[in-house]
Scaffold this active site. Sequence first.
Site, PDB file in Angstrom:
ATOM      1  N   ASP A 142     -50.716 -46.799 -21.030  1.00 37.69           N
ATOM      2  CA  ASP A 142     -49.546 -47.086 -20.209  1.00 37.69           C
ATOM      3  C   ASP A 142     -49.927 -46.680 -18.782  1.00 37.69           C
ATOM      4  OD1 ASP A 142     -47.105 -47.729 -19.187  1.00 37.69           O
ATOM      5  OD2 ASP A 142     -45.923 -46.624 -20.651  1.00 37.69           O
TER       6      ASP A 142
HETATM    7  C1  BGC Z   1     -44.098 -48.784 -18.469  1.00 36.93           C
HETATM    8  C2  BGC Z   1     -44.721 -49.929 -19.229  1.00 36.93           C
HETATM    9  C3  BGC Z   1     -45.075 -51.025 -18.257  1.00 36.93           C
HETATM   10  C4  BGC Z   1     -45.992 -50.479 -17.191  1.00 36.93           C
HETATM   11  C5  BGC Z   1     -46.393 -51.501 -16.159  1.00 36.93           C
HETATM   12  C6  BGC Z   1     -44.948 -48.330 -17.297  1.00 36.93           C
HETATM   13  O1  BGC Z   1     -44.270 -47.410 -16.528  1.00 36.93           O
HETATM   14  O2  BGC Z   1     -43.892 -47.693 -19.343  1.00 36.93           O
HETATM   15  O3  BGC Z   1     -43.853 -50.393 -20.218  1.00 36.93           O
HETATM   16  O4  BGC Z   1     -45.660 -52.086 -18.939  1.00 36.93           O
HETATM   17  O5  BGC Z   1     -45.320 -49.425 -16.515  1.00 36.93           O
HETATM   18  O6  BGC Z   1     -45.323 -51.852 -15.369  1.00 36.93           O
END
Ligand code: BGC
Length: 748
Positions: free
Chosen positions: A228
């Site tokens: 993530d």
């Molecule tokens: C989120 C993800 C997301 C990623 C990119 C993160 O903060 O938890 O779900 O895909 O950011 O935006």
Amino acid sequence: MKKSEIKALINKMTLEEKVSLLSGKDAWSTVPIPRLGIPSINLSDGPHGLRCCQGLGWGESVPATCFPPAVLLACSFDEELAKKQGAAIGEEAQDQDVQIVLGPGNNIKRSPLGGRCFEYFSEDPVLSGHMAAGVIQGIQSKKVGTALKHFACNSQETDRFVIDEKVGERALNEIYLASFEYPVKKAKPTTLMCAYNKINGDYCSQSRWLLNDVLREQWGFEGFVMSDWGAVDNRAQGVYAGLELEMPGTGEENNRELKNAVNGGEVAMPAVDKRFKNKLNIKQIDKAVVRLLEVVFDLYEKKNGKKCDYEKHHKTAVEIAEECMVLLKNDGALPIKGGKTAVIGEMAVKPRYQGGGSSCVKAINVSSPLEAMKKYGKVEYAQGYSLSDDSDESMIKDAVKLAASCDRAVIICGLPNEYESEGFDRTHLNIPASHIKLIEEVAKKQKNTIVVLCNGAPVVMPFVDKVNALLEAYLGGEGAGEAIADLLYGKANPCGKLAETFPQRLENTPAYGNFPGENCEVTYAEGIYVGYRWYEKHKIPTLFPFGYGLSYTTFRYDGIKAEKTRLNEHDELKVTVKVTNTGKVDGKEVVQLYVRENAPKVSRPEKELKAFKKVFIKAGETKTVTLTLEDGAFAYYDEKHHCRRTDSGKFTLLAGGSSDNCPLSCEVEVKAEKIYDDITIHTRFCDLGDNPKGKIFMNKLFKATGAKLKKEFKYLPMDWPLRTLVQMYQSPLTMPQLMEIIRQANEE
Ligand code: BGC
């Protein structure tokens, strides 16, 4: 490109080049190496539409269709519909040059307070797993990759970068991992995104147990894992664990760590996993690069740049929303017929149709409920409350006045944006006091009051008994307005069912008192009793139960039949259920099949959803619906032997249209195939019956000791261990004899 060709490429790479591939080029793409013909691919949030930011700032994205978020999509209980939504998103991804869509998200909704509940499907792992599998298959059918997220136990937003989720082995396996296992095996997502949090002390981004032992060795996952955004703690340990791609790219910092770990230099971050000693061998780096490049080349080669039809997708978004919204109450006020309707609430003109954060799509064509309702009949509008939270009494007064002058009132309200979003959890389950007051005041003057709720997670409803009808529209995507109007006026017949329980009050919820934890630790004290499993076990009444939802027609269940009544634990079982549409209009019903173990050895839920099917049934028609119980449907997770286990015994199958209303049931007998325990002198008499070796033991015992013991045996307390056969009374048996019989029984 073939694996062998990728391996040949690797031989031409420097260590710098290899490690450079293992983190993003920026926030939304992978690193290319032009001299070797290695392309870059683009990633974009999901999950319910594209948020394609390439070349734009963090907050900006290219317009795309905003489909219903997972919270609503799950209420369809329809994997095929999830595929349809996925396929449309896949088409938009091809159009916008996106190779991996960052979704779906299928964390289990442990608490309705979770800030991202709207991005997840359900409190139930079977429903959640099936919906995720549908979305993945849909997106991937358009030759676009997916990133199933957030693996795993990302159950809250509070302290999400550091929280340690303390989860028991059984709950992990039966609930939280199960939600991922099904889509990983069935739909084979191209990638997974690991979660920010720790599980039982280890960050997901560097847990070899999670990313290798479970994901790859047990489940056979073949793609790559990305972090993530910002979830990497110890980069070198992450690669050792099985985290191929760090996102977003951190430039030189972590690349240096990786190089040092390979070259035996200083690694800044201390190793947490004892098996990893701050050292990586080059083979581990190579393996990570191969896994990554296989996907990169594959998806790059599948790019087709096809343009797609966004107008058609808007219609698809409306249709899907209609299949999902849940009619919670109706005394006949719906569908609307004739007369004049007072439409009240600012959400009628500024609908809330998705949640905030990384999933927030720049929607192309947002439909307003008010405008959509105008197409059906006479409507007049009053604001009722202000979304910017400066509601005043006069708004309520005006709304009441309007309501009193019309034939009915439709109040559209719920949770404003500020109440729920990625990044924080809720602390209560209330909608704004001004919305509640509005409903109560209008209902006093208008005896035909309909409420439409727009919210991303369960809310409490102190007004529920005062209104005539209630439509849970959740967050409906850009077509929410049209879907609401079509359902209110009966152009579409509601057929959504709740994918989560609505509690009567926060204090009744499973994680209450253990959410969101303290000092960066949270304990899953409720264990496997999540969602309806909790309410049923503790006999806690709910506001609306899991699986519940009304229609403008009615269904009768009258006939359940299992294809066989005796089966082995790994057998698949087909179960047929007869359902009749007893009303005057055509409709769809979600047939739900639950399983209960009649006399379990361990604590088990009252029942668990194991199969479901949505069927269209014409008015007056009867349909026979076949559901399949797959291998594992009778199992639980055995912490002692660290595996899924089915015990021999009787099970009840329950079928119906809601978890609290299963009018049909039948019994089947399941035979376990696996023997878990050898017999020892400490085995209790009562355990002999369940253990196939027990029978052999008894035969040998009676053969050796004769009729006297056989007679006595009946009177022995069942919880005594076998050694008491020698020690508790003047037995003809000696300890060496007993041990020999046990040995023989175990060996046979
Ligand atoms: C989120 C993800 C997301 C990623 C990119 C993160 O903060 O938890 O779900 O895909 O950011 O935006």
